[in-house]
Design an enzyme around this catalytic site. Structure first.
Site, PDB file in Angstrom:
ATOM      1  N   ASP A   1       0.861  -1.179   0.000  1.00  0.00           N
ATOM      2  CA  ASP A   1       0.000   0.000   0.000  1.00  0.00           C
ATOM      3  C   ASP A   1       0.898   1.230   0.000  1.00  0.00           C
ATOM      4  O   ASP A   1       2.108   1.132   0.245  1.00  0.00           O
ATOM      5  CB  ASP A   1      -0.907  -0.010   1.233  1.00  0.00           C
ATOM      6  CG  ASP A   1      -2.036   1.015   1.178  1.00  0.00           C
ATOM      7  OD1 ASP A   1      -2.290   1.583   0.087  1.00  0.00           O
ATOM      8  OD2 ASP A   1      -2.665   1.263   2.218  1.00  0.00           O
ATOM      9  N   HIS A   2       0.305   2.372  -0.275  1.00  0.00           N
ATOM     10  CA  HIS A   2       0.968   3.652  -0.057  1.00  0.00           C
ATOM     11  C   HIS A   2       0.412   4.277   1.220  1.00  0.00           C
ATOM     12  O   HIS A   2      -0.811   4.321   1.411  1.00  0.00           O
ATOM     13  CB  HIS A   2       0.692   4.617  -1.207  1.00  0.00           C
ATOM     14  CG  HIS A   2       1.374   4.250  -2.490  1.00  0.00           C
ATOM     15  ND1 HIS A   2       0.758   4.346  -3.718  1.00  0.00           N
ATOM     16  CD2 HIS A   2       2.620   3.779  -2.741  1.00  0.00           C
ATOM     17  CE1 HIS A   2       1.600   3.963  -4.671  1.00  0.00           C
ATOM     18  NE2 HIS A   2       2.737   3.610  -4.093  1.00  0.00           N
TER      19      HIS A   2
ATOM     20  N   TYR B   1      -5.040   4.272   0.369  1.00  0.00           N
ATOM     21  CA  TYR B   1      -6.048   3.363  -0.178  1.00  0.00           C
ATOM     22  C   TYR B   1      -5.606   2.776  -1.529  1.00  0.00           C
ATOM     23  O   TYR B   1      -6.364   2.756  -2.494  1.00  0.00           O
ATOM     24  CB  TYR B   1      -7.396   4.056  -0.313  1.00  0.00           C
ATOM     25  CG  TYR B   1      -7.855   4.773   0.932  1.00  0.00           C
ATOM     26  CD1 TYR B   1      -7.585   4.256   2.201  1.00  0.00           C
ATOM     27  CD2 TYR B   1      -8.550   5.986   0.855  1.00  0.00           C
ATOM     28  CE1 TYR B   1      -7.999   4.914   3.355  1.00  0.00           C
ATOM     29  CE2 TYR B   1      -8.974   6.647   2.001  1.00  0.00           C
ATOM     30  CZ  TYR B   1      -8.687   6.106   3.250  1.00  0.00           C
ATOM     31  OH  TYR B   1      -9.091   6.767   4.388  1.00  0.00           O
ATOM     32  N   HIS B   2      -4.364   2.263  -1.548  1.00  0.00           N
ATOM     33  CA  HIS B   2      -3.819   1.657  -2.767  1.00  0.00           C
ATOM     34  C   HIS B   2      -3.327   0.231  -2.515  1.00  0.00           C
ATOM     35  O   HIS B   2      -2.185  -0.108  -2.844  1.00  0.00           O
ATOM     36  CB  HIS B   2      -2.660   2.503  -3.298  1.00  0.00           C
ATOM     37  CG  HIS B   2      -3.012   3.907  -3.633  1.00  0.00           C
ATOM     38  ND1 HIS B   2      -2.066   4.919  -3.706  1.00  0.00           N
ATOM     39  CD2 HIS B   2      -4.207   4.493  -3.919  1.00  0.00           C
ATOM     40  CE1 HIS B   2      -2.662   6.050  -4.024  1.00  0.00           C
ATOM     41  NE2 HIS B   2      -3.965   5.821  -4.164  1.00  0.00           N
ATOM     42  N   PRO B   3      -4.144  -0.655  -1.962  1.00  0.00           N
ATOM     43  CA  PRO B   3      -3.676  -2.026  -1.714  1.00  0.00           C
ATOM     44  C   PRO B   3      -3.484  -2.785  -3.020  1.00  0.00           C
ATOM     45  O   PRO B   3      -4.239  -2.614  -3.979  1.00  0.00           O
ATOM     46  CB  PRO B   3      -4.797  -2.636  -0.864  1.00  0.00           C
ATOM     47  CG  PRO B   3      -6.021  -1.881  -1.269  1.00  0.00           C
ATOM     48  CD  PRO B   3      -5.554  -0.474  -1.545  1.00  0.00           C
TER      49      PRO B   3
END
Length: 550
Positions: free
Chosen positions: A291-292, A465-467
């Site tokens: 994630d980020h 919110y970048h899984p």
């Protein structure tokens, strides 16, 4: 019910696959648990904080207590709606850096280098920018279904931020999605004519209108496998959707590995714990979770020019009315209209820090931490070495999975976040921004040394919110790979994955664009087509990256 192809998930990857398969004349069934994307909370770009915090549109997933963040539990929003996360995200459009995809190929994703994927980015885009294409014709597409636009940057803070980046010694890039990502410039978004342009609009609804694609509402419980081949999908209510050709999973990097494991594909010991018969022992299922993370660095404004003037009942009503009646005004923008991509230090070959600039001091959940005019930069490192996992809680399809990212578990993450804060402060100290900065709200000017910065990071860092990465693409002889370079699940037949689960490593920036590209490319593999011709371009890399940070 039966069709040539059954797709689980009407999000960014799944909708792109559905569109291309239907376009090729095949019958397609798309399974989606969520409901309609109609309504102003989704369609109005300025209302983006609402849908990702509404149970109607979001799965409501949360992490396990994160051990390196003092046991904090973080939200993991995923779209539970037609269009998936493209219907609840911030609409920011970032392809990723060219070197990201070259790294994918180095890790075993043969055929996914930048020269291979650029034609798919171009195929999906309908790019709107000032003037004609010019030299950018080699980099951008204008005939695709996905509208990509730039905001008007009418608020002076946007251009001030870009100018401050230049004053700090960084380049100004005309197009971070084109030849040169590195630098400061206008941010792009999936917005068209003042409304969110999700994959539901770009891909799914045209596929449905073709008559060859049907949407089926329900919760996917497991893939039906017989003699090692996927034959369909069983829903939680017992219905069965059978595939004459293949099943495609595109349920998100959280729910796709969950569904694989429920179907008997995953780490054998973990499946046995839950009484699930093992069809294919693939230890990489659910592993490699990435994630980020980002921080909101917030500043009080000297002048009343921020969006705070609308941060009251009457202001929000005015914004909503203007958008509803004319499709214009602040509600027609996601308000992320200026961006930056820089390198944290000399020796980094390409940017590893991303900035989103926002002309108000507010959180994604819509709460303001300061009373008054302010603005903020969202900043975070792009290539964390920390890795987590997704695991089953039970064999019940309606139980949410256990999610642990192991955020900040690598020591370099702390170093990189401290650099993010210090470099942001330097940019804000440039004349262009000093004309607008009254004082620093958070972290606060007194938070300076490493220990103080680390404490702030631990308490305030948030997911972007970048899984991704939980069904990694790689060589078929790689024991941790889940799918091969054509998206086919290793160990069974007739089953593919076409979402951000397959990313070997997280890309540099927001993930909606590379996820759509993944669906576009895997659709061609499903159809047995020759890949689009490779692009013959050379992306810009700082000529002195080995010895200079800017």
């Amino acid at each position: 019910m039966e069709a040539d192809y059954v797709i689980v998930g009407a999000g960014s990857g799944g909708s792109a696959v559905a569109y291309r398969l239907a376009e090729a004349g095949h019958s397609v069934l798309v399974i989606e648990y969520g409901g309609t994307d109609a309504g102003p909370f989704i369609q109005m770009p300025g209302a983006l904080s609402y849908p990702m915090n509404m149970a109607r549109y979001d799965w409501g997933l949360r992490t396990e207590p994160e051990p390196h963040l003092g046991g904090r539990v973080l939200a993991t929003p995923r779209g539970k709606v037609v269009g998936g996360s493209s219907s609840i995200n911030g609409m920011v459009y970032v392809r990723g850096h060219a070197c990201d995809f070259d790294h994918w190929e180095d890790q075993g994703a043969q055929g996914w280098a930048y020269s291979d994927v650029l034609p798919y980015f171009k195929r999906m885009e309908n790019w709107h920018a000032e003037g004609d294409m010019g030299a950018e014709g080699a980099w951008r597409g204008r005939d695709g279904p996905l509208h990509v636009t730039r905001g008007m940057r009418s608020n002076p803070l946007f251009n001030a931020f870009i100018q401050a980046g230049a004053q700090a010694g960084y380049p100004v890039t005309p197009d971070y999605n084109g030849e040169q990502q590195e630098g400061f410039g206008a941010m792009e978004a999936t917005i068209w004519q003042g409304k969110r342009w999700s994959v539901a609009k770009a891909y799914l609804k045209p596929a449905l209108r073709s008559g060859r694609c049907k949407l089926v509402r329900g919760l996917a419980a497991r893939v039906i496998l017989r003699n090692g081949r996927a034959e369909g999908v069983e829903l939680a209510d017992g219905r069965r959707l059978m595939a004459r050709r293949e099943v495609v999973l595109a349920a998100s990097s959280i729910n796709t590995p969950k569904l694989l494991m429920l179907s008997g594909i995953g780490p054998a010991a973990h499946l046995a714990e839950h009484g699930i018969d093992v069809i294919a022992d693939r230890p990489g299922v659910g592993a490699n979770l990435q994630d980020h993370l980002e921080l909101y660095l917030q500043f009080a404004a000297k002048n009343p020019i921020t969006l705070y003037k609308y941060w009251n009942l009457w202001g929000k009503a005015w914004v909503g009315a203007q958008w509803l009646l004319a499709g214009t005004g602040p509600g027609a923008s996601n308000q992320f209209e200026a961006a930056g991509f820089i390198r944290s230090r000399a020796g980094e070959a390409y940017p590893d820090i991303q900035f989103h600039f926002l002309p108000i001091a507010v959180r994604y959940d819509g709460t303001a931490v300061a009373d008054g005019h302010g603005f903020q930069t969202h900043v975070g490192p792009m290539r964390s070495k920390s890795r987590g996992m997704v695991r089953l809680r039970s064999a019940r399809p309606d139980d949410p999975p256990a999610i642990r990212f192991n955020y900040m578990s690598d020591p370099d993450d702390w170093r990189d976040f401290r650099a993010c804060i210090r470099l942001t402060r330097e940019i804000m100290e440039q004349p262009a921004m000093q004309a607008h900065v009254k004082y620093e709200i958070q972290p606060g000017s007194e938070v300076r040394d490493d220990d103080a910065l680390d404490a702030f990071i631990r308490d305030h860092v948030e997911s972007a919110y970048h899984p991704c990465g939980t069904a990694r693409m790689g060589r078929r002889d790689d024991p941790m790979a889940v799918v091969d370079p054509e998206g086919a699940v290793i160990g069974v037949s007739g089953l593919r994955v076409a979402d951000s689960s397959v990313f070997p490593r997280i890309t540099n920036g927001n993930l909606n664009a590379p996820t759509i590209m993944t669906g576009e490319k895997i659709a061609d593999h499903i159809l047995g087509r020759q890949p689009l011709p490779r692009a013959n371009v050379v992306p810009w890399v700082h000529p002195q990256w080995q010895v200079a940070q800017r």
